[in-house]
Design an enzyme around this catalytic site. Structure first.
Site, PDB file in Angstrom:
ATOM      1  CD  GLU A 151       9.338  -2.360   8.102  1.00  0.00           C
ATOM      2  OE1 GLU A 151       8.886  -3.514   7.949  1.00  0.00           O
ATOM      3  OE2 GLU A 151       9.782  -1.685   7.159  1.00  0.00           O
TER       4      GLU A 151
ATOM      5  CE  LYS B  98      -2.770  -8.757  -3.486  1.00  0.00           C
ATOM      6  NZ  LYS B  98      -3.439  -7.537  -3.031  1.00  0.00           N
TER       7      LYS B  98
ATOM      8  CB  CYS C 158      10.655  -0.662   2.636  1.00  0.00           C
ATOM      9  SG  CYS C 158      11.102  -0.288   0.947  1.00  0.00           S
TER      10      CYS C 158
ATOM     11  CB  SER D 104       5.481  -7.270   6.218  1.00  0.00           C
ATOM     12  OG  SER D 104       4.727  -8.459   6.064  1.00  0.00           O
TER      13      SER D 104
ATOM     14  NE  ARG E 132      -4.585  -2.220   4.734  1.00  0.00           N
ATOM     15  CZ  ARG E 132      -3.420  -2.623   5.193  1.00  0.00           C
ATOM     16  NH1 ARG E 132      -2.341  -1.887   4.992  1.00  0.00           N
ATOM     17  NH2 ARG E 132      -3.316  -3.750   5.862  1.00  0.00           N
TER      18      ARG E 132
ATOM     19  CG  PHE F   5      -0.201   0.394   2.498  1.00  0.00           C
ATOM     20  CD1 PHE F   5      -0.033   1.743   2.865  1.00  0.00           C
ATOM     21  CD2 PHE F   5       0.338  -0.575   3.334  1.00  0.00           C
ATOM     22  CE1 PHE F   5       0.643   2.083   4.021  1.00  0.00           C
ATOM     23  CE2 PHE F   5       1.018  -0.232   4.485  1.00  0.00           C
ATOM     24  CZ  PHE F   5       1.170   1.098   4.833  1.00  0.00           C
TER      25      PHE F   5
END
Lengths: 497, 497, 497, 497
Positions: B383, B173, B281, B226, B177, B149
């Site tokens: 994180e 894909k 990230c 993640s 969100r 997202f």
């Protein structure tokens, strides 16, 4: 009393008194030694030695690492006879075939000599205003290789010379069926100046393999073997977060077009189908003939050539084909021939009853030729890994391509033709990683890379050559900008010294 | 009534009437639309469309495929405002930040324009006597991308432009969100001339993901998200024999040396820590100070800057920081701040109670600063993906490097110094994939590649740039020899025509 | 009676009874041999031998050509002592310095071992519909090299190993002042398996050079020497339609910033200024100090070090500096020192009166240091090629850069600093081809390329490394489309065989 | 009153009132404009503008420079009709042919869009202990291009987009015969964002050329034209110390093997021999037939096709061939046809008397075909640059290869065959730089490079593609080591800030 082959850990030959199993001479069927199977502890010790050797080796300039490879190449050439005798004794392949294997392995060492050039990263000046950016290809740390019996010298040399030239340290688990040549070769690497612990060899079975796969120290795994094991290795390595390249089985087809130069093709196919008793992942095991005319000629010609094929002990260099690796293999191959007959293929030459005088207990099967094989037969679907060639007749190149593309494997293939367009169409549309045009065994030279498609290779990078350098290194990208510090501007006289 | 975002399959917007879930505007906390979650059948339809489009697209010359990318770049620039508004509305990041994201994405399209050059294989004349050998980098077929997202426009553009430029067809894909910008962008690709079915977009959840992972048609999977999901994707893809690159989480440290140019560093860190509300990230979430002197100055200076930070709706371009993505995220980040306090860190600036007037239901958390954080605290180990910066004080560069190398993640890092040796020592020894020297967010430019180390990336090839070309292609090596056919020798007059 | 050195033509040592001139031992001033100077006919014979050897050598696969290089490397290492004694006797440099030179030359041979990888061309599938295109880098034919006295072993090894590895045949005209080591080395190449005629060596003077330049058989010329001769070679070669790379003179400046690590810099500069008696095109002959503080310290420190410098016969390995090459060179260098004094420079250490006991007739000049040199003095403007170091004092890095950029030469330069920004600014803005940062002699390693800017190199490609492969090959681009011939379509059965 | 075309200097159209000469429409023979011929001062002004624009442009990041190229591509596409009309009016080629030319030129702009990738240098970590080394490819400064009349739009686009993308600034001297399209294109570059002075265009004659050659500011010269001028440019540039690539004339042979696909070959050859009225350096002007059977068929088929060839004004898009460039050219080509007849060739189709109704004063010559041409005839030895095709009959491929290799030119060539071995043998042994296999005009695509062999190209690097990046940049190699400065060791707290 037999000699027991152990491990090479931290630069020393190691025997721990653990489990052993016999090693056979397939030409005689006799036990010629034993091999110790490493325990979890032994493998962990090898990994620990590799880890300990890593920091210093990683910081050795690539040009220095290359010096070891230059000397190693020379030592391999000087010791070729001894190495080939070890290969032949334990594997069964004829000495000249062993020499060919070793030569291919040496070429991988030559490639590793060029590591300073190969490791170059990409540098961008002014990626942004006064900002530079470049990549470095840094070693991974400890990496592992797991290799098959059929090329005991060559396949390990596909892996570790490139890996250690890149600055990694290595744990090799070779095949326990023919362990001696690989240890001899590892000792030559030490003699060439490879520091202790940079290359470690452990013999073993699934226990050793799993220890490597589950070690958090091991960063990457290279594997060559059968497809079911390759799949296991690939998924287990991934589950443990490692990078992995796993090379599996093959069923390599040659396509003979109507304009095939038949003499050339038959000579090529004799070696490619029966060399090393068919125990090669690049062996040609299917001949797809386009049109009955070429098929008839091919079968007649092969039959004649097979009649003159000299089969016998690998240690007799006048032979052209040796035995299979084990009694089990012999039994399995004969079983496939039985099945071929049962399933309706035309058995043109039957190698089941071959007896080599003086070597009655050797694991021999003679060169076998089937005609009119169909895609549903097990001799077509399965990788036999024996001296069995199946002729499949089709009517067009399209049909040949469809046949090959539908097979689960995609390692090597070859087309025989004189026609530029047919060759180009075939190489373009075939779902196979290594393609020959009038070249029966299209094994890439050492400065290209080796890799099949479909279920013949799991991973994104191929073995040896340029891909090996990428597989055995990790990209690091640095982006750099310098703030002005007053050194070149400001009041230079007062700069503190 | 809200608008429902569906899928793009075979060049058409598709709504199947299946499961949906709401899409929120995080700046207001209000529902601004809905997204349909694809069923197994819908995903399989997308895969089938991609498979159908593949043969023609694969055979389109790379230079023609590049023309689509040239036009696509222009269309993205022309439609930037609309795209950024979609991003900002559904993600919450401020418009100028969305513009930065889009710009980075466009640069990946520019890179894909160079595909004819990038796809070049290596050609060896006389690999043997009269034998030539060359490599071709052929497309894989249908490949899939699964994206997060936090960069709804950019991360998809890391993947599919390179993949389709290489000749693959794609099923994307994206995150459910903030699904609107990615569909708008996909439509622009169609407008640029991308044939129907070459790029397909399916919105969805785990059902969609698993369908992609288990499809035998899908050849490769690129993932960004993640670490736990990355691990799942990587091992599932491997279990299904696919190649995979899975990029996971991060905890990016900056190191401030005693000779840091503080003004430069503080400016850089404000953006790197709090930009996009820390939901990057590559966000800098830890500042490691070498020596208390620089630590004290840094904390004081950051505190002052944070006081002036303008937080509010993403759609108001005068703001510097927007909200988090969801109410859950808001709750989670506040929980981490609570834990930091409990575990003994010094909370210098507390963002928990921030209220943005007129946007009381927005998912805001203010910029938060902790000092004297230690490696055992959860605000250090985890994180957070929120606007929380932790200062860790150490006494030497060695200590800083050890700290970073011991962390499970290795995505990005940065050193602030004026000293050449310190920078070189740091970049060499740090186990992190992307390293900045006085550059806080060392995201490689589009013609280099993006990849972390350790548990930040699973796979051997990085995202975008040169590595993407290798990831989205399969090496085919051809070895060719021509038998003499009489055309240029023999009796040329009688050759059949 | 002295030994007369001749030529190596077609694999044989040749003496034609033509003109000769003496060869001296510069350490003693005594004649140690003679060298024959090739006539037009002798050079043409060498060219003819190279031309005759070309077709077979050109068609030898690169991997086979590389085998010669692998063996040649080993032979050079085994014969290093003998080669170095020949170098030292005729050139005067100290044995350990000769060893360094030879080592650098061997590294060029190592690079040539990688020729199969280096010769790869670029392959494009589908450059158009069903059209492929690729490049091949084919050898040129007969190429020539003309090399200077100061590196009799190394500079020839920059050239011919790469050239012959690419498939060319070679005529080398080395310096007639120290001809023995190059012939010894050429004989080792023959021993390593280089076919006769692939490498030919002719000693000679302008007559030999002009014969090479005017020969229509010679395709390319590589030259290293002084700038006036380089210009002559470059324009003559061009007039005759040849490709040419001509490397000329140098005046290499080091810049010492106020933050210089002085001990490191002084050690580095002693070797770089006085090693090989300053007879190196990469010798550091100017030290530019930024600020008087570093200048004063530098001069004091150099003065002290020079006092301890051991000067004497090249054959005594305990010496640090040997003699100049000829009596003329000695006279010329002393003349420059005289001029420096006259023009107002401060002579800190005077090497003019040095006498080496037992070697009173050797061509020695002691290490000489000038301070407060200005850009108008001849000791600044000219390449002295002797052990004379000039300190120029400036006030800023900008001033230092301007000074260097205004000089006619642009071979090598170096900055001493600890500061990242100063180094980056310097390397970016300096108009010099080879730049060191805290590295006094930034000679690129063998897998990079050697080339100056401005009047230090004429041509577009540098010496050795990757550029040598381009210089010694000609690009051929092939574009290929195959018409359908009916083999894979039509009535395959009736195809004529 | 005619329009006078001047220069583009510093971003402005400039007319100085100097010498002019008329510009003709070759389709009508009427004056359609005038062109000013630059004086020494005007050219020096252009050079000065380029020099002034250089520092800022050189420091613009490559990715920003690429943005200009992206926009420039789009503008060229949008303005294609206008450009092509200018080309056709002044050159005479048919509009669709002008469009083809422009398209090829645009592809060079596309290549230049990839400059960030193309400029990457090579980076070596640990070239020595703690020593790194890398190369940067820096721009040269001001470079010049001199281009011919036959591709007024394309050949300039071979040069300057690559040159300026590399960071150089440029002075272009196009052909004074058809000057308008190049200026239009230059203005579009400005519109695309190219800063003023980065590209300058001067029209002129030998005075302008010599000013460029003698300028000490101009660093390199690219030239395309006839061989005598190419030789002059190459040797003059070298005499002035510049790098130079000078592309000259051609005599391109196609070889028709007995197995030629005749229909394909005849179609291909009609366009390749007569397209653009034969005024192409890649025009096929000789057909070498192997065996009389293919010769007879070829001549009969060409004769038939020529009869239907539509010749007329370039501005009428239904035509297939237009006029020659000038009345002189027309006279010269007719003279060659006369000579061919006199020297004994068989004139199959005579184009000398062609009259195009309504365009009686146009410079037309009809498509001309000679059979039984021999190597001693001037229609064979000379580059005619007109619509004259000569058939030479030989008996074997060997004979064909010898014929081609003995010709002074070596630009392009082509073989028609279906046979893989014949094609490989031909491409290997032919001394020609660009080789087609069943491709009549083997002009390399824009991401490969264009260059002939023998007297068709002087220099070591080819035009456009990867070689252009090397030609327009200078290698700088940096070797870097950092002394320890105490920042990361010692007493870090006391470091001065």
């Amino acid at each position: 009393m037999t000699n027991t082959v152990g491990h090479l850990i931290g630069g020393e030959r190691v025997l721990t008194g653990g489990r052993t199993q016999p090693v056979y001479n397939p030409s005689t069927g006799e036990v010629c030694g034993a091999v110790e199977l490493a325990s979890v502890e032994t493998v962990e010790q090898a990994i620990a030695n590799a880890a300990a050797a890593y920091p210093a080796w990683r910081n050795t300039p690539p040009a220095k690492r290359a010096q070891v490879m230059f000397r190693f190449k020379m030592l391999l050439e000087e010791n070729a006879d001894e190495i080939c005798e070890l290969i032949s004794t334990e594997h069964g392949k004829v000495l000249h075939d062993a020499r060919g294997e070793l030569q291919r392995g040496i070429e991988n060492v030559e490639f590793a000599c060029g590591i300073p050039q190969l490791l170059k990263g990409e540098h961008s000046k002014n990626a942004g205003p006064d900002i530079d950016s470049w990549s470095e290809f840094q070693p991974l740390g400890v990496v592992a290789g797991i290799t098959p019996f059929n090329f005991p010298a060559m396949v390990p040399l596909w892996m570790w010379p490139a890996a250690v030239a890149c600055g990694n340290t290595f744990v090799l688990k070779p095949s326990e069926r023919d362990p001696s040549s690989v240890l001899k070769i590892a000792e030559l690497a030490l003699e060439a100046g490879l520091p202790k612990g940079v290359l470690n060899v452990v013999n073993g079975d699934k226990e050793a393999v799993d220890t490597l796969l589950h070690s958090s120290t091991v960063q990457a795994v290279s594997f060559v073997g059968s497809t079911p094991i390759a799949e296991y290795i690939y998924s287990e390595a991934a589950k443990n977060g490692k990078r992995c390249q796993a090379l599996g089985g093959a069923k390599n087809h040659s396509v003979l077009m109507p304009d095939t130069d038949l003499e050339n093709a038959v000579n090529a196919m004799m070696g490619a189908a029966y060399g090393s008793c068919g125990e090669r992942c690049m062996a040609l095991s299917v001949a797809v003939t386009v049109g009955d005319e070429i098929a008839d000629k091919l079968v007649a010609s092969l039959k004649e050539q097979i009649a003159g094929l000299k089969v016998g002990s690998g240690l007799d260099n006048s032979n052209e084909m040796g035995p299979l690796i084990t009694a089990d293999a012999q039994k399995k191959v004969k079983g496939y021939i039985d099945a071929g007959v049962e399933q309706g293929a035309e058995l043109v030459v039957d190698g089941r009853d071959l007896v080599v005088p003086g070597h009655e207990n050797g694991y021999f099967v003679g060169a076998t030729l089937f005609d009119k094989v169909t895609p549903d037969m097990s001799i077509y679907t399965d990788e036999i890994f024996g001296p069995v060639l199946a002729v499949v007749r089709v009517d067009s190149l399209e049909e040949a391509i469809k046949l090959i593309n539908d097979h689960e494997y995609g390692n090597g293939t070859c087309i025989f033709t004189r026609d530029g367009e047919a060759a180009r169409y075939f190489t373009d549309n075939i779902l196979v990683g290594m393609v020959g045009v009038n070249v029966p065994l299209p094994v890439p030279v050492s400065y290209h890379s080796f890799g099949g498609w479909k279920r013949s290779l799991f991973g994104d990078l191929s073995a040896y050559g340029p891909d090996a350098v990428r597989f055995y290194t990790r990209r690091k990208t640095i982006t750099q900008r310098w703030p002005s510090s007053g050194v070149r501007e400001g009041v230079v006289y007062s700069f503190p010294s």
